[in-house]
Design an enzyme around this catalytic site. Structure first.
Site, PDB file in Angstrom:
ATOM      1  N   CYS A  80       0.825  -1.384  -0.166  1.00 17.01           N
ATOM      2  CA  CYS A  80       0.219   0.175  -0.037  1.00 17.01           C
ATOM      3  C   CYS A  80       0.885   1.174   0.059  1.00 17.01           C
ATOM      4  O   CYS A  80       1.648   1.348   0.794  1.00 17.01           O
ATOM      5  CB  CYS A  80      -0.819  -0.010   1.400  1.00 17.01           C
ATOM      6  SG  CYS A  80      -1.768   1.674   1.424  1.00 17.01           S
ATOM      7  N   CYS A 127       0.283   3.169   3.524  1.00 21.52           N
ATOM      8  CA  CYS A 127       0.727   2.743   4.800  1.00 21.52           C
ATOM      9  C   CYS A 127       1.703   1.532   4.739  1.00 21.52           C
ATOM     10  O   CYS A 127       2.221   1.017   5.865  1.00 21.52           O
ATOM     11  CB  CYS A 127      -0.429   2.008   5.754  1.00 21.52           C
ATOM     12  SG  CYS A 127      -0.972   0.541   5.080  1.00 21.52           S
ATOM     13  N   CYS A 151      -7.416  -0.737   1.414  1.00 23.14           N
ATOM     14  CA  CYS A 151      -6.278  -1.517   2.444  1.00 23.14           C
ATOM     15  C   CYS A 151      -6.620  -1.726   3.795  1.00 23.14           C
ATOM     16  O   CYS A 151      -7.500  -0.743   4.259  1.00 23.14           O
ATOM     17  CB  CYS A 151      -5.154  -0.579   2.271  1.00 23.14           C
ATOM     18  SG  CYS A 151      -3.827  -0.872   3.405  1.00 23.14           S
ATOM     19  N   CYS A 203      -4.899   0.987   6.371  1.00 27.45           N
ATOM     20  CA  CYS A 203      -4.975   2.364   6.521  1.00 27.45           C
ATOM     21  C   CYS A 203      -6.444   2.900   5.728  1.00 27.45           C
ATOM     22  O   CYS A 203      -6.929   3.830   5.856  1.00 27.45           O
ATOM     23  CB  CYS A 203      -4.129   3.330   5.720  1.00 27.45           C
ATOM     24  SG  CYS A 203      -3.809   3.005   4.020  1.00 27.45           S
ATOM     25  N   CYS A 252      -8.851  -5.623  -9.465  1.00 28.74           N
ATOM     26  CA  CYS A 252      -8.567  -4.826 -10.386  1.00 28.74           C
ATOM     27  C   CYS A 252      -8.013  -3.409  -9.462  1.00 28.74           C
ATOM     28  O   CYS A 252      -8.811  -2.733  -9.052  1.00 28.74           O
ATOM     29  CB  CYS A 252      -9.841  -4.236 -11.232  1.00 28.74           C
ATOM     30  SG  CYS A 252      -9.389  -3.008 -12.632  1.00 28.74           S
TER      31      CYS A 252
HETATM   32 ZN   LIG Z   1      -2.689   0.969   3.208  1.00 32.36          ZN
END
Ligand SMILES: [Zn+2]
Length: 164
Positions: A79, A82, A128, A131, A151
């Site tokens: 990510c 984060c 995610c 975060c 996707c």
């Molecule tokens: Zn994240």
């Protein structure tokens, strides 16, 4: 104990229902507690404008613009908000859509999903779990392994090559 468990389960279902019915996923993402949390002003400073638009405002990058589309080395896609690992190169496949695509997340808790009814479509939004940042959507037309196609917006992720 049973009563307590029942109550907890029930309130969890209630919350999930409420989250699913909220029109803007950003609202639900903000309502849920994520390990990495920043104020909107902090996110604006931490992220590039493109990353902010996707991760925090649910924008979609233009297809075929992400360098991660052609990233074929072994490693982990993390990510950009984060740094948590989200997808392995082992589950990446060529979907032809112009967005990095995967048939499974790195592990069960890496990403979460929400109903997204924006743009007159009903889609399953993927965020995610570290975060709450918006990553993309998941569809049911993926390869046979799982039948799923995650996707993803490449701009919402960074790539960490495996150490050879
Ligand atoms: Zn994240």
């Amino acid at each position: 104990m049973l009563t307590r468990r029942f109550l907890l389960t029930n309130s969890a279902i209630g919350l999930a229902t409420w989250l699913g019915s909220s029109r803007l996923f950003t609202v639900s993402a903000a309502a849920a507690a994520f390990q990495v949390a920043h104020t909107d002003a902090e996110w604006r400073k931490l992220l590039t404008p493109d990353q902010y638009a996707v991760l925090r405002q649910g924008a979609t990058e233009r297809p075929f613009t992400s360098p991660l589309l052609d990233e074929h080395r072994p490693g982990i896609f993390a990510c950009a908000g984060c740094d948590m690992g989200l997808f392995s190169s082992e589950t990446k496949f060529e979907s032809g859509t112009g967005w990095p695509s995967f048939w499974a997340p790195l592990h069960d808790n890496a990403v979460g999903t929400d109903q997204d009814s924006s743009l007159g479509m009903t889609r399953v939004e993927v965020h995610c779990n570290g975060c709450g940042g918006h990553l993309g959507h998941v569809f049911n037309d993926g390869p046979k392994v799982t039948g799923l196609r995650y996707c993803m917006n490449g701009v919402a992720m960074t790539f960490k090559p495996a150490i050879a």
